[in-house]
Design an enzyme around this catalytic site. Structure first.
Site, PDB file in Angstrom:
ATOM      1  N   CYS A   1      47.135  44.634  41.018  1.00 31.43           N
ATOM      2  CA  CYS A   1      47.211  43.238  41.446  1.00 31.43           C
ATOM      3  C   CYS A   1      47.829  43.123  42.848  1.00 31.43           C
ATOM      4  O   CYS A   1      47.177  43.461  43.819  1.00 31.43           O
ATOM      5  CB  CYS A   1      47.965  42.398  40.415  1.00 31.43           C
ATOM      6  SG  CYS A   1      47.759  40.629  40.702  1.00 31.43           S
TER       7      CYS A   1
ATOM      8  N   HIS B   1      46.473  43.657  35.334  1.00 29.98           N
ATOM      9  CA  HIS B   1      47.799  44.179  34.999  1.00 29.98           C
ATOM     10  C   HIS B   1      47.791  45.058  33.756  1.00 29.98           C
ATOM     11  O   HIS B   1      48.090  44.571  32.660  1.00 29.98           O
ATOM     12  CB  HIS B   1      48.762  43.016  34.751  1.00 29.98           C
ATOM     13  CG  HIS B   1      49.031  42.200  35.970  1.00 29.98           C
ATOM     14  ND1 HIS B   1      49.851  42.625  36.972  1.00 29.98           N
ATOM     15  CD2 HIS B   1      48.565  40.996  36.351  1.00 29.98           C
ATOM     16  CE1 HIS B   1      49.895  41.719  37.931  1.00 29.98           C
ATOM     17  NE2 HIS B   1      49.111  40.713  37.580  1.00 29.98           N
TER      18      HIS B   1
ATOM     19  N   GLU C   1      49.935  47.028  32.949  1.00 30.85           N
ATOM     20  CA  GLU C   1      51.326  47.183  32.490  1.00 30.85           C
ATOM     21  C   GLU C   1      51.736  46.069  31.525  1.00 30.85           C
ATOM     22  O   GLU C   1      52.781  46.155  30.898  1.00 30.85           O
ATOM     23  CB  GLU C   1      52.276  47.255  33.688  1.00 30.85           C
ATOM     24  CG  GLU C   1      52.550  45.946  34.420  1.00 30.85           C
ATOM     25  CD  GLU C   1      51.450  45.537  35.415  1.00 30.85           C
ATOM     26  OE1 GLU C   1      50.348  46.130  35.382  1.00 30.85           O
ATOM     27  OE2 GLU C   1      51.709  44.604  36.204  1.00 30.85           O
TER      28      GLU C   1
END
Lengths: 198, 294
Positions: free
Chosen positions: A82, A173, A175
């Protein structure tokens, strides 16, 4: 999983903790990198999501630009998610000055709209997964790719994941989910880079 | 298939703000100064809290013209405040494309019993809390981010410290409890049991928790980070100081490098004067904004 590999997560601002947790899960030593000296002993670097303008300013304030470009020149892999993708892009639309002009793409910031337009989607990612749960938050898009860039994934016919030699850039994302497959893919790039330089 | 407004998307937005500073601004010019200083977001307001305090009367959602002006001026996220319980103000802000709504005690509450049902919105919400029970009630209603209430517009960090210490200590307590103690704890805190169970298992709030209400100096920001804040809101502290651009930049750096005391010392030199502070005991009970919300 991966013996002595050490991966840095650029820790100026943003989702640092989540990347470190995923690296922990994969059995890799993770280092929160705030200063250039810390780059010396990591084998790969993740630039996380956050606010690209903030991260870009702090990169300059703490003289991290040249050391990261040097890190890349040594053949060490970099993974931008991102805001991290915006940071490593060679070109940013609307005359935004690039931060670390490495990845041969043009990105457009906030390309899907404002936060109310943020979304999640299940995506196929080449060589990684058939059904990756991708979370897009005020996400950038890759509007142009150079000849040496491989497209790994698209959403709504727009490019959202690319690879170019030792660079991996994605709009979303990984994560924010429990899915470790993209990180494992990046660790493979790191391992290969280490083997190459031994 | 794509989905908007999911918990992951709404909470994830706040995750991306971590380690950053969100600044109150009242016009486009201030918004640009904040962006230039490295703010991760701006809060568009008609008046900063210290001016709301001074003006008295009913404080409402900002004039939407200011919100529009700020939305156009910067590329970082824009937040705006709605009154507690005023779901129509919140819908208006959502329709304008605001990135985050603060259901805020800084404004005069519109409902003295109920908060907004935030789970029905696509736009995410941040809410203030003084303790774990209050934080979990707000999360239960759909808040995707929590901040301490502190005491807004005072430039006095003491209440934000109190609230952050309280939340962290209650989280530690819940984490260390045995499972059969949790229901009684939920009853005592006035918190949803399922969320308490989640904290018991993970050792942390399910959403990001920022400091707010009284941050006036780089050292204040670093203090809150040490106490476990994920980031910092600065209200009156920047544009009521003698040199807003310099204060803004110094507070951003102190938040990033909160463990580097030599650097923060350097940043704090010759900054000019911070906003004028207010001693909390000098406030009358009805002037304490933190008592608003339930």
């Amino acid at each position: 999983m991966a013996g002595n590999i050490k991966v840095g997560v650029l820790a100026l601002q943003g989702a640092v903790r989540e990347h470190i947790q995923i690296l922990d899960k994969l059995g890799v030593e993770a280092v929160a990198v705030k200063r250039k000296e810390q780059l010396v002993d990591v084998d790969g670097l993740i630039i996380p999501g956050g606010e690209s303008t903030t991260i870009g300013k702090l990169l300059r304030q703490y003289d991290l630009q040249a050391p990261i470009l040097e890190f890349h020149a040594k053949g060490k892999p970099i993974f931008g998610t991102c805001a991290g993708l915006i940071i490593i892009a060679k070109h940013i639309t609307e005359n935004n000055e690039p931060h670390l002009p490495l990845l041969n793409v043009t990105v457009q910031r906030n390309a899907f709209g404002r936060q109310v337009d943020s979304f999640e989607a299940d995506l196929p990612i080449k060589d990684v997964a058939e059904d990756f749960q991708a979370v897009f938050i005020r996400a950038p898009l890759i509007t142009e790719v150079g000849a040496d860039v491989e497209v790994l994934s698209t959403v709504k016919d727009q490019v959202v994941a690319v690879k170019q030699e030792n660079l991996l850039g994605i709009s979303f994302h990984p994560e924010l989910t429990d899915d470790t497959r993209l990180h494992a893919y990046f660790l493979n790039m790191v391992k290969k880079a280490i083997e190459k330089h031994q | 298939m794509t989905q908007t407004g999911t918990d992951r998307v709404k909470r994830g937005m706040a995750e991306m703000q971590k380690g950053g500073v969100i600044m109150d601004v009242v016009n486009a010019e201030q918004a640009k100064i904040a962006e230039e200083a490295g703010a991760v977001a701006v809060m568009a307001l008609e008046r900063v809290p210290s001016d709301i305090r001074a003006a008295g009367g009913v404080a409402r959602m900002a004039d939407l013209k200011i919100v529009e002006e700020v939305l156009k001026a910067v590329s970082i996220p824009v937040m705006a405040k709605a009154r507690i319980g005023h779901f129509v103000e919140a819908r208006l802000l959502e329709s304008m494309g605001v990135d985050y709504i603060d259901e805020s005690e800084v404004l005069t509450p519109a409902d003295e019993v109920y908060h907004i049902d935030k789970s029905t919105f696509t736009v995410p919400f941040v809410c203030g809390a003084r303790n774990l029970g209050e934080a979990l009630r707000r999360i239960g209603e759909g808040a995707s981010m929590i901040r301490t209430k502190g005491e807004p517009g005072t430039g006095n960090i003491v209440e934000a410290v109190r609230h952050m210490r309280m939340m962290q200590s209650q989280i530690r307590k819940v984490t260390g409890m045995s499972r059969d103690e949790l229901m009684t704890e939920a009853k005592e805190l006035g918190a949803p049991y399922e969320l308490l169970l989640q904290i018991h298992q993970t050792g942390k709030l399910p959403v990001v928790n920022f400091a707010a209400g009284g941050v006036a100096t780089p050292a204040d920001a670093a203090l809150m980070m040490h106490l476990g804040s994920d980031g910092v809101f600065v209200g009156s502290g920047i544009f009521k100081s003698s040199n807003p651009a310099k204060f803004a930049k110094a507070i951003v750096e102190a938040t990033t490098h909160y463990e580097d005391f030599a650097l923060i010392a350097q940043l704090s030199k010759d900054l000019g004067s911070p906003m004028t502070g207010i001693e909390i005991s000098k406030l009358e009970a009805h002037e304490r904004m933190q008592e608003r919300g339930w």
